[in-house]
Design an enzyme around this catalytic site. Structure first.
Site: not given
Ligand code: ADP
Ligand code: AMP
Length: 210
Positions: A15, A90, A124, A158, A169
């Site tokens: 995302k 969520r 990541r 993170r 998660r």
């Molecule tokens: P989200 O925001 O949904 O938690 P991220 O955009 O942070 O996910 O992506 C999670 C990890 O996966 C990051 O390290 C990113 O570089 C990697 N990633 C994102 N899209 C892809 C893809 N299509 N293929 C492989 N790795 C990806």
């Molecule tokens: P994310 O950056 O989206 O992976 O979120 C990191 C953490 O923040 C999650 O594991 C939750 O603990 C909290 N969080 C983020 N967005 C939400 C949401 N919309 N509702 C509840 N918890 C959230």
């Protein structure tokens, strides 16, 4: 009411990675509840203290906290033409609250099987300056340790991007967030894209939806 877009999917689906492209196409600002909570944590605010334990263990922060955060964010002037929600809503309760305060035109779901998620999240890292998202194997910086976007040389990981927390998660995603897919399908707002392919291919699919 100006329309907003919801970017939906499990943790690690891509995302944040895809958000920049969507912002560039639509001009809508990215509103990531995860980023907002991490900023609150870093700033040591009351919200940060409240959210800390949930985030560290991989559980969802309570709905009333998140809904209050979003209500406040949507009062800012850059949100007047709608926003790109990333990681929100969520839960069904969050979606119901959102439907009272904003108009959602489409929910774009990035679908990635659980079997891919641990590797994505545990590799990541992000730029400490501009938050560009990278991956040790799948999307490394072009020059080791230097951000492709802003040239900064400090990267961060993170605290919750570890295997144990990822499993919590993912369990929270399946129990509390995945049911939202049907909630939005019933409202004809849900579009799924296959996120289990190269970042550029996923971007092309999302661009086509937009
Ligand atoms: P989200 O925001 O949904 O938690 P991220 O955009 O942070 O996910 O992506 C999670 C990890 O996966 C990051 O390290 C990113 O570089 C990697 N990633 C994102 N899209 C892809 C893809 N299509 N293929 C492989 N790795 C990806
Ligand atoms: P994310 O950056 O989206 O992976 O979120 C990191 C953490 O923040 C999650 O594991 C939750 O603990 C909290 N969080 C983020 N967005 C939400 C949401 N919309 N509702 C509840 N918890 C959230």
């Amino acid at each position: 009411m100006a329309s907003s877009i919801v970017l939906f999917g499990p943790p690690g689906a891509g995302k944040g990675t895809q958000a920049g492209n969507i912002v560039a196409i639509t001009g809508k600002p990215q509103v990531s509840t995860g980023d907002m909570l991490r900023a609150a944590l870093a700033a040591g605010t009351a919200l940060g203290h409240e959210a800390k334990g949930y985030m560290e263990s991989g559980q969802l922060v309570p709905d009333e906290v998140i809904i209050g955060l979003i209500e406040e964010r949507l009062t800012q002037s850059d949100a007047s033409d709608g926003v790109l929600f990333d990681g929100f809503p969520r839960t069904i309760a969050q979606a119901e609250a959102l439907s009272e305060i904003a108009d959602v035109s489409v929910v774009i779901a990035i679908e990635v099987p659980d079997s891919r998620i641990v590797a994505r999240i545990c590799g990541r890292y992000t730029c400490a300056n501009c938050d560009a998202v990278y991956h040790d194997t799948f999307n490394p910086t072009q020059t080791s340790g230097i951000c492709d976007h802003c040239g900064h040389s400090e990267m961060k990981r993170r605290a919750d991007d570890n295997e144990e927390t990822v499993r919590t998660r993912l369990a929270a995603y399946h129990a509390q967030t995945a049911p939202l897919a049907d909630w939005y399908r019933h409202r004809d707002l849900f579009v799924a894209v296959d996120g289990d392919q190269d970042i550029d291919k996923v971007s092309q699919l999302i661009s086509a939806v937009l």
